[in-house]
Design a protein around this motif. Structure first.
Motif: not given
Length: 152
Positions: A53-58, A87-101, A103-106
């Motif tokens: 459910n990519w809409d809910l995940a987003a 948050i900026k150095t540890i969490i934010d980059p990981r959130i960005e990767e999740l957002e990419k995944a 968006r890719a619906k992978s």
């Protein structure tokens, strides 16, 4: 006309009375409340991704970001711990990767990125001298009243 004067006097008196009352401070959640909300969103994010459910995940990842932004703004440093920087150095980059995944619906990328975010959460807790707070993939939904499957 007399009732207008009486009403005006009553209104003026209530305004003066209200102004004389001490102002109440607005409620501000503590850092623990932000983290508890984040933990719930983390679980909801997992179940949304697990069901594709990519809409809910987003939506859930966006809510996590908003909550952490508020936590960083209100508690940039907490008990000597650089919360905003972590948050900026540890969490934010990981959130960005999740957002990419998302968006890719992978599913594969989502699972890997979710596990990395979870690892980041645990790194922050360990760095904050709270290694006893260990986050993991949820095994059962804490919410029996939400359907995580995508709309048909």
């Amino acid at each position: 006309m007399k009732w207008i004067v009486t009403a005006t006097i009553a209104l003026a008196a209530s305004v003066v009375f209200a102004a004389a009352q001490p102002a109440k401070e607005p409620y501000q959640p503590g850092l623990g409340e932000f983290m508890t909300a984040t933990q719930l969103r983390h679980a909801k994010l997992w179940f949304a991704g697990e069901q594709n459910n990519w809409d809910l995940a987003a939506y859930e990842i966006d809510e996590i970001k908003e909550g952490l932004e508020d936590a960083a703004r209100l508690f940039p440093t907490y008990e000597g711990i650089p919360v905003a920087e972590m948050i900026k150095t540890i969490i934010d980059p990981r959130i960005e990767e999740l957002e990419k995944a998302i968006r890719a619906k992978s599913s594969t990328k989502f699972t890997a990125a979710f596990d990395e975010l979870t690892s980041g959460c645990n790194s922050c807790h360990a760095g904050a001298s709270k290694p006893f707070i260990r986050i993991q993939r949820p095994i059962a939904s804490p919410l029996t009243n939400q359907n995580f499957a995508p709309e048909k």
